[in-house]
Design a protein around this motif. Structure first.
Motif, PDB file in Angstrom:
ATOM      1  N   ILE A 186       9.840  40.790  13.776  1.00  0.00           N
ATOM      2  CA  ILE A 186      11.122  40.809  14.496  1.00  0.00           C
ATOM      3  C   ILE A 186      11.551  42.262  14.635  1.00  0.00           C
ATOM      4  O   ILE A 186      11.774  42.951  13.641  1.00  0.00           O
ATOM      5  N   ASP A 187      11.667  42.737  15.872  1.00  0.00           N
ATOM      6  CA  ASP A 187      11.947  44.154  16.121  1.00  0.00           C
ATOM      7  C   ASP A 187      13.403  44.487  15.828  1.00  0.00           C
ATOM      8  O   ASP A 187      14.309  43.901  16.431  1.00  0.00           O
ATOM      9  N   PRO A 188      13.679  45.471  14.947  1.00  0.00           N
ATOM     10  CA  PRO A 188      15.069  45.943  14.787  1.00  0.00           C
ATOM     11  C   PRO A 188      15.528  46.635  16.075  1.00  0.00           C
ATOM     12  O   PRO A 188      14.767  47.374  16.698  1.00  0.00           O
ATOM     13  N   ALA A 189      16.759  46.397  16.473  1.00  0.00           N
ATOM     14  CA  ALA A 189      17.297  46.999  17.702  1.00  0.00           C
ATOM     15  C   ALA A 189      18.647  47.633  17.395  1.00  0.00           C
ATOM     16  O   ALA A 189      19.451  47.064  16.643  1.00  0.00           O
ATOM     17  N   THR A 190      18.907  48.806  17.974  1.00  0.00           N
ATOM     18  CA  THR A 190      20.133  49.541  17.675  1.00  0.00           C
ATOM     19  C   THR A 190      20.801  50.027  18.954  1.00  0.00           C
ATOM     20  O   THR A 190      20.156  50.192  19.991  1.00  0.00           O
ATOM     21  N   ILE A 191      22.115  50.251  18.883  1.00  0.00           N
ATOM     22  CA  ILE A 191      22.875  50.914  19.943  1.00  0.00           C
ATOM     23  C   ILE A 191      23.553  52.132  19.338  1.00  0.00           C
ATOM     24  O   ILE A 191      24.144  52.067  18.254  1.00  0.00           O
ATOM     25  N   ARG A 192      23.433  53.259  20.043  1.00  0.00           N
ATOM     26  CA  ARG A 192      24.063  54.515  19.621  1.00  0.00           C
ATOM     27  C   ARG A 192      23.650  54.926  18.210  1.00  0.00           C
ATOM     28  O   ARG A 192      24.413  55.555  17.476  1.00  0.00           O
ATOM     29  N   LEU A 239      23.279  53.308  15.493  1.00  0.00           N
ATOM     30  CA  LEU A 239      23.828  52.585  14.350  1.00  0.00           C
ATOM     31  C   LEU A 239      22.903  51.434  13.960  1.00  0.00           C
ATOM     32  O   LEU A 239      21.824  51.274  14.519  1.00  0.00           O
ATOM     33  N   GLY A 240      23.321  50.608  13.000  1.00  0.00           N
ATOM     34  CA  GLY A 240      22.442  49.583  12.472  1.00  0.00           C
ATOM     35  C   GLY A 240      22.281  48.393  13.401  1.00  0.00           C
ATOM     36  O   GLY A 240      23.141  48.117  14.248  1.00  0.00           O
ATOM     37  N   PRO A 241      21.181  47.639  13.246  1.00  0.00           N
ATOM     38  CA  PRO A 241      20.982  46.425  14.043  1.00  0.00           C
ATOM     39  C   PRO A 241      22.096  45.400  13.876  1.00  0.00           C
ATOM     40  O   PRO A 241      22.335  44.592  14.778  1.00  0.00           O
ATOM     41  N   GLY A 285      16.843  50.444  10.129  1.00  0.00           N
ATOM     42  CA  GLY A 285      17.626  49.237   9.902  1.00  0.00           C
ATOM     43  C   GLY A 285      17.435  48.630   8.533  1.00  0.00           C
ATOM     44  O   GLY A 285      17.790  47.468   8.312  1.00  0.00           O
ATOM     45  N   ARG A 286      16.914  49.412   7.581  1.00  0.00           N
ATOM     46  CA  ARG A 286      16.692  48.885   6.234  1.00  0.00           C
ATOM     47  C   ARG A 286      18.009  48.362   5.653  1.00  0.00           C
ATOM     48  O   ARG A 286      19.039  49.016   5.702  1.00  0.00           O
TER      49      ARG A 286
END
Length: 924
Positions: free
Chosen positions: A175-181, A183-185, A210-211
């Motif tokens: 499952i791919d971690p995804a972020t905006i700006r 910050l965390g997923p 995203g740990r």
């Protein structure tokens, strides 16, 4: 008689009100909107009288009625998903009814369309007219990337969005971690058709971006079902609730009559990673104005492998902290030659292999003149397989050479199921109130199975008939969510003498459920005899199963109430204010607020906008309740060493013994200021600066290890005192840091007029920096030189501050001439870096890279298009790891004896190299 009299008075009042409204809007424009190619009616087209707040939407038959307040000459703008925006100037006399029928042609433009997310106003606004920045990305833009998964599609078209696949990271491989700006997923909220989407069951606990976070599995949705994606780049917790600190992603499903087919075959230049895609969407007409859209999609992705040549010990351990025993090394080389062991690619470092099948439906059906029933739902089934670290014969505590003579590569097989369903009713009352009630149920479950492995302690139990067991069921994670919403809104602008004054309010009640199911006994049990016998690794190697003590089935309730006001005070000034109260049954309540505005300095040419808001993110149930013992490879003295790391539950004995407090909500303060401009009709520009301060940010600590140092002795005493004798290290979730994120977003979109063909150009950029402003310890774990470096060490700090690119710039060009379409996109990914947990000499920095994608399409018929293309056409790779000296004391090696050529801890765009594909699309 009294009731009859009251009824007559009510009827008379309503009639007078209707006559008053009719007099106010005595003139109007009406007509029908159709597709220029198919001549089919287009539903959901936005019709706007520019420079006013008067707008309308076409019904299922393509018809619209646009009432106007006064006579005059109006510029009427028609915009629809997947169609080219069209404008017409229309003179309208006093009391006159003008008929205007239009045809819309297909278009690839995307960044200046009418938006929905970020406002509950009934007024129609484009992305340059909103109080906050919103990217509107159409399905055509997503497909043009050549990617087949939603996360990777968004990664190449949304400037502030980042997602790269992880490797050798347990469940995060799938499952791919995804972020905006940056910050965390879990600091971005995902909506589906404007309704909250459930989180994934997996919490990221390994050494990746995203740990410690819990995101939303965007790849559970079939890309074929998406009509467009709206990315709100602003804090929105006061509007939508917890998680919306960085922004909101709103996924809109297709509602178009007809059939669309998308098929792709692709493969990496290196010859692996084959991808197959087949997606079919069909829209049925329900009655005269209803629609039912059905999507079925299958995706198959083979694994990729970019592992290097292993240079370390295999059968005899001839190196200790960089010092080589040449006699043992000679014996090792002789044994390698004797048994034909290959040092090449005995690891799998790259994309996991995934097979995916998904189906989704979306429907809308008017049930009366004033009410519409809507529903959507789907199911996704995914099987994946990824590998961990190779276990070599010399690693005698993790292997039994009578079972695996030359070692083994253990694998994690994932079975992920995602399901959701939404049903709701919306309409408008006779008094003018818009209303909406809905219920959404969704869930995600992640089953772990381990293959090609063993339980080393079981393998030594010679009396057990199952000692050679190589496959294990390791347990299942589940997260389910039920959300019910009721909302109303009404525009009081005409009563107050304003262009608009929209008031919205609502209530929400949500039930969250989190579960951990234990694996089979042999996946986690220790079969070691009591000391002083040698202690062999317990549990299935690569992923020890969840123990019965880890099992949990817990529920919490969330109540929310919100108020949202938006008003065009004048034709130039737009103001918005919102507040939201949420109360969680497991930790208490929170209030968030937001004020925002936009002022048109020059009509249609230049505007300024800005916002100030507070936000919050409630601790996820996963962070509160997750516990497990897993095998993690930790850098000890320059060598990746396997440790049995226990992640212990908040509030339980071991966490309390370490002084870990109960989790509380993260809180944020967001500032934003931007300029928007449309100097000419075919050019839009937005520039937005922001600052996001987050306090009490939840992190997963480093590993507090047993050892001989003072801190190690303290850790040993705590673990032994709590009965965790088989655990080498402990980690916890805690509110340990404050951060500040500052950045700038720039989006320029234009369609220059040229003599031949049609050209669309887009420049999108994000510049971003996150810094940790405070790190807090506890009474038992102070932030000092002993414990502070473990509580949140240099490596964990690097994941927050350096592992995401600090800039991403995309320049895209789309040129269409007759039956040919050319799409070229260049994306510059900024610098990233990795910090070593303790030794600055092992830090790595990776320079910016430019990735170029090319796509050439040809229309075989009006309905069928074939395209060939290449992603990363120039076969660009990230910088290789620079610290490669394994045989010095102490070692300066980040490659794990040559196995890692590229970093797995900070990846700008992956390290698979070029990918070519053939794509076939059909629309009927």
């Amino acid at each position: 008689m009294r009731k009859f009299y009251n009824l007559k008075r009510l009827t008379l009042t309503a009639s007078l009100l209707l006559l008053s409204v009719a007099a106010t809007f005595a003139q109007r424009i009406s007509g029908r909107v159709t597709d220029a190619r198919t001549k089919e009616a287009l539903a959901g087209v936005t019709v706007l009288a520019t420079g006013t707040t008067q707008g309308a939407t076409t019904d299922g038959s393509g018809n619209y009625i646009l009432p106007l307040k006064a006579a005059g000459t109006y510029t009427i703008r028609f915009s629809a998903i997947g169609s080219e925006t069209r404008e017409s100037k229309v003179p309208v006399g006093s009391g006159e009814s003008v008929v205007l029928n239009v045809e819309l042609t297909e278009s690839n433009a995307s960044l200046s369309e009418v938006v929905v997310v970020g406002s509950r106003s009934t007024q129609v606004r484009t992305s340059v007219e909103t109080v906050a920045p919103v990217d509107v990305i159409q399905s055509r833009d997503l497909a043009a990337t050549g990617q087949v998964e939603p996360t990777q599609q968004l990664n190449f078209v949304a400037p502030s969005f980042n997602s790269s696949r992880q490797t050798v990271a347990d469940g995060t491989d799938h499952i791919d971690p995804a972020t905006i700006r940056g910050l965390g997923p879990d600091q971005v909220l995902v909506l589906l058709n404007g309704k909250r989407r459930h989180n994934q069951a997996l919490v990221n606990v390994n050494g990746t971006i995203g740990r410690g976070s819990v995101g939303t599995d965007l790849n559970a949705l079939p890309a074929t079902a998406l009509e467009r994606v709206e990315v709100l780049r602003d804090g929105a917790a006061s509007q939508y609730g917890s998680d919306a600190i960085a922004g909101v992603i709103n996924l809109r499903l297709k509602e178009k009559i007809g059939t669309s087919v998308n098929a792709q075959f692709g493969q990496q230049y290196a010859g692996d990673g084959r991808v197959l895609l087949l997606g079919v969407n069909h829209g049925f007409r329900l009655g005269k104005e209803g629609v039912l859209s059905v999507t079925v999609e299958g995706r198959s992705r083979e694994a990729t492998n970019r592992a290097g040549t292993y240079t370390g010990p295999v059968y005899f351990n001839w190196v200790n902290n960089g010092v080589v025993n040449q006699a043992l090394r000679a014996q090792d080389e002789a044994r390698i030659a004797q048994r034909g062991f290959s040092r090449e690619n005995n690891m799998q470092i790259g994309n996991s292999a995934v097979d995916n099948i998904a189906t989704f439906i979306n429907m809308r059906l008017p049930v009366s003149k004033t009410a519409t029933f809507y529903a959507n739902g789907g199911y996704n089934y995914r099987r994946g397989i990824a590998a961990g670290f190779y276990r070599y014969p010399f690693q005698n505590t993790q292997i039994d050479t009578t079972i695996y003579r030359n070692g083994y590569l253990p694998q994690i097989q994932s079975t992920i199921q995602d399901y959701s369903g939404t049903a709701g009713l919306s309409g408008k009352s006779e008094s003018g109130w818009n209303w909406d009630v809905s219920a959404v149920y969704g869930g995600n479950q992640f089953r772990f199975d381990v293959k090609n492995s063993l339980n080393a302690s079981l393998a030594r139990a010679t009396t057990r008939p199952d000692r050679t067991q190589s496959e294990f069921y390791a347990g299942t994670l589940r997260f389910n969510q039920l959300t019910t919403d009721a909302g109303v809104s009404r525009d009081f602008g005409s009563q107050l003498g304003l262009n608009s004054f929209n008031v919205a309010g609502g209530l929400s009640y949500r039930v969250d459920n989190y579960q951990i199911s234990a694996g089979e006994e042999t996946s986690w049990q220790s079969y070691n005899q009591a000391p002083p016998a040698t202690q062999f690794a317990a549990g299935a190697q690569v992923f020890p199963g969840f123990r019965p003590t880890n099992a949990v089935n817990a529920t919490r309730n969330v109540f929310a109430a919100y108020v949202d006001v938006e008003s065009d005070i004048t034709s130039r000034l737009l103001l918005n204010a919102a507040t939201r109260f949420e109360n969680y049954s497991d930790f208490g309540g929170n209030v968030a607020w937001k004020v925002a505005g936009r002022y048109k300095i020059v009509d249609e040419i230049l505007s300024i906008r800005g916002s100030i808001s507070t936000g919050f993110r409630a601790p996820s149930m996963h962070q509160r309740l997750f516990s497990a013992v897993s095998t993690q490879f930790v850098n000890v003295g320059g060598t990746l060493t396997p440790l049995q790391v226990g992640t212990f539950r908040n509030g339980e004995a071991i966490a309390n013994a370490f002084g870990i407090p109960q989790l509380k909500a993260e809180r944020s303060l967001n500032y934003a200021l931007g300029l928007t401009s449309r100097p000419v009709s075919n050019l839009s520009i937005t520039v937005d600066a922001y600052q996001i301060d987050i306090t009490d940010r939840i992190v997963l600590t480093g590993q507090f290890q047993r050892g001989t140092s003072t801190s190690g002795q303290v850790v040993t005493g705590i673990l032994d005192g709590a009965g965790a004798r088989d655990v080498n290290a402990a980690a916890f979730f805690t509110n340990a840091i404050n951060t500040r994120t500052r950045g700038l977003d720039v989006v320029v979109s234009t369609s220059p007029r040229i003599n031949t063909g049609k050209l669309d150009l887009t420049l999108a950029a994000n510049f971003n920096r996150t810094e940790i402003t405070e790190l807090r310890g506890t009474e038992r774990i102070p932030n000092d030189n002993t414990f502070g470096n473990v509580l949140f060490n240099r490596q964990q700090r690097g994941f927050i501050e350096l592992a995401n690119p600090r800039s991403k710039i995309t320049l895209g060009a789309n040129y269409t001439i007759n039956k040919l379409r050319f799409n070229v996109r260049a994306t510059r990914f900024g610098e990233v870096a990795v910090r070593d947990p303790s030794n600055a000499a092992l830090d790595e920095t990776y320079s910016p890279k430019i990735v170029t994608d090319i796509n050439i399409g040809y229309a075989l018929t009006k309905a069928i298009t074939i395209a060939v293309g290449a992603n990363n056409a120039l076969d660009v790779y990230p910088d290789k790891i620079k610290n490669t000296q394994a045989f010095v004391s102490p070692p300066l090696d980040n490659t794990s004896f040559g196995r890692f050529v590229y970093s797995r801890n900070a990846t700008q765009f992956g390290f698979n190299g070029g990918y070519y594909f053939v794509n076939l699309t059909a629309n009927f």
